[in-house]
Design a protein around this motif. Structure first.
Motif, PDB file in Angstrom:
ATOM      1  N   GLN A 166      68.232  58.501  46.526  1.00 46.69           N
ATOM      2  CA  GLN A 166      69.583  57.936  46.442  1.00 46.69           C
ATOM      3  C   GLN A 166      69.570  56.412  46.531  1.00 46.69           C
ATOM      4  OE1 GLN A 166      72.623  59.220  45.806  1.00 46.69           O
ATOM      5  NE2 GLN A 166      71.714  61.211  45.436  1.00 46.69           N
ATOM      6  N   CYS A 181      67.299  60.974  50.387  1.00 44.01           N
ATOM      7  CA  CYS A 181      67.740  59.618  50.761  1.00 44.01           C
ATOM      8  C   CYS A 181      66.953  58.571  49.974  1.00 44.01           C
ATOM      9  CB  CYS A 181      67.542  59.380  52.258  1.00 44.01           C
ATOM     10  SG  CYS A 181      68.679  60.264  53.321  1.00 44.01           S
ATOM     11  N   TYR A 213      73.439  60.679  56.923  1.00 40.76           N
ATOM     12  CA  TYR A 213      73.264  61.412  55.662  1.00 40.76           C
ATOM     13  C   TYR A 213      74.583  62.039  55.217  1.00 40.76           C
ATOM     14  CZ  TYR A 213      71.326  64.789  52.336  1.00 40.76           C
ATOM     15  OH  TYR A 213      71.061  65.537  51.211  1.00 40.76           O
ATOM     16  N   LYS A 214      75.277  62.668  56.160  1.00 41.41           N
ATOM     17  CA  LYS A 214      76.554  63.312  55.839  1.00 41.41           C
ATOM     18  C   LYS A 214      77.599  62.298  55.387  1.00 41.41           C
ATOM     19  CE  LYS A 214      75.828  67.233  58.872  1.00 41.41           C
ATOM     20  NZ  LYS A 214      76.001  67.740  60.213  1.00 41.41           N
ATOM     21  N   LYS A 215      77.460  61.053  55.845  1.00 41.14           N
ATOM     22  CA  LYS A 215      78.393  59.993  55.454  1.00 41.14           C
ATOM     23  C   LYS A 215      77.907  59.230  54.222  1.00 41.14           C
ATOM     24  CE  LYS A 215      80.110  59.175  60.131  1.00 41.14           C
ATOM     25  NZ  LYS A 215      80.172  58.219  61.251  1.00 41.14           N
ATOM     26  N   ASP A 216      76.847  59.738  53.583  1.00 41.32           N
ATOM     27  CA  ASP A 216      76.251  59.091  52.404  1.00 41.32           C
ATOM     28  C   ASP A 216      75.701  57.702  52.707  1.00 41.32           C
ATOM     29  OD1 ASP A 216      76.908  61.363  50.948  1.00 41.32           O
ATOM     30  OD2 ASP A 216      78.779  60.504  50.205  1.00 41.32           O
ATOM     31  N   ASP A 217      75.359  57.445  53.970  1.00 42.44           N
ATOM     32  CA  ASP A 217      74.728  56.180  54.348  1.00 42.44           C
ATOM     33  C   ASP A 217      73.213  56.408  54.336  1.00 42.44           C
ATOM     34  OD1 ASP A 217      73.839  53.786  55.394  1.00 42.44           O
ATOM     35  OD2 ASP A 217      75.175  53.818  57.144  1.00 42.44           O
ATOM     36  N   TYR A 218      72.668  56.477  53.113  1.00 41.94           N
ATOM     37  CA  TYR A 218      71.279  56.872  52.933  1.00 41.94           C
ATOM     38  C   TYR A 218      70.285  55.850  53.491  1.00 41.94           C
ATOM     39  CZ  TYR A 218      73.590  60.239  49.967  1.00 41.94           C
ATOM     40  OH  TYR A 218      74.427  61.226  49.505  1.00 41.94           O
TER      41      TYR A 218
END
Length: 127
Positions: A55, A52, A15-20
């Motif tokens: 997104q 997520c 999540y923090k790496k935007d890998d939803y």
């Protein structure tokens, strides 16, 4: 660290790496492992799980998640923060009446206080 904790940690990192996509897979797997002993920790990640889904362009999954969680764990699992995400998902799907119901319930749960994210949803509904 048990499998539940590992999945939550891995999901949070994604999540923090935007890998939803990866995050939601981890969170979904963690949901299958929720017990009475760890359900409060899972409750805290519900808003992120909902974000997520939004997104990755799947707002209907937020609604499904809310129904599943409410059925499995009860209404106390549905926090104002999670309701804000659910309201945003309904707005994404242009179901504004249902979004307003969620907004009103979130405001009620917070005794009238409106968070920044909730205000953003309200602003979307007033356009």
């Amino acid at each position: 660290m048990d499998e539940f904790e590992r999945l939550i940690n891995e999901g949070n990192l994604a999540y923090k790496k935007d890998d939803y996509n990866k995050a939601v897979i981890c969170y979904e797997d963690a949901l299958k492992l929720v017990t009475d002993g760890n359900k409060s920790k899972f409750k805290s990640i519900l808003p992120m799980m909902g974000r997520c889904y939004r997104q990755i362009g799947n707002p209907s999954s937020v609604i499904d998640l809310a129904s599943e969680v409410k059925q499995k764990f009860g209404r106390e699992f549905i926090t104002s923060v999670f309701l804000t995400t659910v309201a945003a998902a309904y707005a994404d799907m242009r179901e504004y009446g249902k979004a307003r119901i969620c907004v009103n319930e979130a405001i009620r749960l917070e005794n009238g206080k409106i968070s920044g994210p909730l205000q953003a949803v309200i602003d979307r509904l007033e356009k």
